[in-house]
Design an enzyme around this catalytic site. Structure first.
Site, PDB file in Angstrom:
ATOM      1  CE  LYS A 179      -0.811   3.321  -3.768  1.00 55.20           C
ATOM      2  NZ  LYS A 179      -1.346   2.704  -2.553  1.00 55.20           N
ATOM      3  CB  SER A 203      -5.438   1.686 -12.313  1.00 56.73           C
ATOM      4  OG  SER A 203      -4.753   2.900 -12.154  1.00 56.73           O
TER       5      SER A 203
END
Ligand code: PMP
Length: 328
Positions: A46, A274
């Site tokens: 991110k 994830s």
């Protein structure tokens, strides 16, 4: 920690150009390559988005120097935006459902940002609403809204996609990535499909998430432990384009944790849940290619490991399955 080899002027110059490393458990003739996004300075995928959003909103005049970026975020996007905010003249404020990892909230505050919590049971939907309520009461504030902003997928189409393509000389047969906002998968898929329209695209989500419904899957919504991917309300995932996706692969919490532990013990990757889920799905795609049941233009699979397990130690990520699930 990045692969950059020249001296840099700012932490922002260290975002991106992360390593692409072969998953050693891949079938011998169908390598899976994982993009190690914890090499970014804020230690997640991110950072790419944080830098791009702040830059673009300033450039477009959506906010001016001295303004505030307010974002509903589970954490990593907050760290990316907060990191960018230190280098541009803006403040950062985040609305975070309480359940998300405390490490991320500590890091956002360390970077000078303000964190506002919303109740876990009201999910991201309430966090998004509250971010807009806060912005409405302020002058010179913007809510980038990573779940809806085309800038999110653009950031990956302009950085992650080209980096993967160049590293593999365009020999990309399949792309497998977890979907939270789906910015990563959409941006990378767009870049790859523009150049290789037959590439196979797999979206990864936890069991209990609802992206599978976009492909006709009759799945039920329930809680899950994998952090950063999945959706309980498809209406908030405005970026997700089912047209770009060949299949949605669900991975159980248990399988994701078994894999993230294996990745650490056998391959030396300190990655989180994830990434565990992405690895399970990517290895499955590679095995189907190796078995001849899935046709792809190149026998190479690419996936993304979005962040590091260090961010989830307080949640017992390396404990037994029962302890990990109970800790959340
Ligand atoms: N993994 C983790 C740990 C994340 O924080 C995110 C972002 N929510 C993702 C995966 C998924 O990325 P995207 O939002 O681009 O789908």
């Amino acid at each position: 920690m990045t692969t950059h080899s020249e001296p840099l002027d700012s932490v922002l110059d260290a975002v991106g150009e992360t390593p692409l490393v072969r998953v050693q458990a891949s079938p011998a003739d169908v390598p899976v390559y994982a993009k190690l996004e914890s090499f970014n300075p804020g230690a997640s995928v991110k950072d790419r988005l944080g830098v791009y959003l702040v830059e673009q909103h300033l450039e477009r005049g959506d906010i001016h120097p001295g303004g505030t970026v307010i974002e509903p975020t589970a954490g990593n996007t907050g760290i990316g935006i907060a990191l960018a905010a230190t280098q541009f003249d803006v403040d950062a404020m985040f609305v975070v459902p309480e359940k998300f990892s405390v490490e991320k909230q500590i890091l956002m505050r360390a970077l000078g940002a303000t964190v506002v919590n919303t109740p876990t049971e009201e999910g991201m939907t309430r966090a998004i609403e509250h971010a807009h309520e806060l912005a409405d009461d302020m002058d010179n504030a913007v809510v980038p809204q990573q779940f809806a902003s085309p800038l999110n997928a653009d950031a990956h189409e302009q950085t992650t996609g080209p980096e993967i393509w160049e590293a593999l000389d365009g020999e990309v047969g399949a792309v497998v990535a977890g979907c939270g906002t789906a910015g990563t998968l959409m941006g990378v898929a767009r870049y790859v499909l523009d150049r290789q329209p037959d590439a196979h695209i797999t979206a990864v989500e936890p069991e209990g998430s609802l992206f599978a419904r976009t492909a006709g899957g009759e799945v039920e919504q329930h809680e899950y432990n994998i952090e950063g991917i999945g959706t309980s309300n498809l209406a908030t995932n405005e970026l997700y384009d089912p047209e770009l996706v060949d299949e949605v692969r669900q991975v159980s919490d248990r399988d994701a944790q078994v894999e993230l532990k294996r990745l650490a013990r056998e391959e030396g990757h300190l990655v989180a849940s994830s990434a565990g889920a992405a690895s399970v799905a990517a290895l499955d795609v590679a095995e189907r290619i190796a078995a001849g049941t899935l046709d792809v233009p190149h026998e190479t699979v690419v996936t993304v490991f979005p962040d590091s397990s260090e961010r989830y130690l307080s949640k017992g990520i390396y404990d037994s399955y029962e302890e990990w699930v109970d800790d959340t």
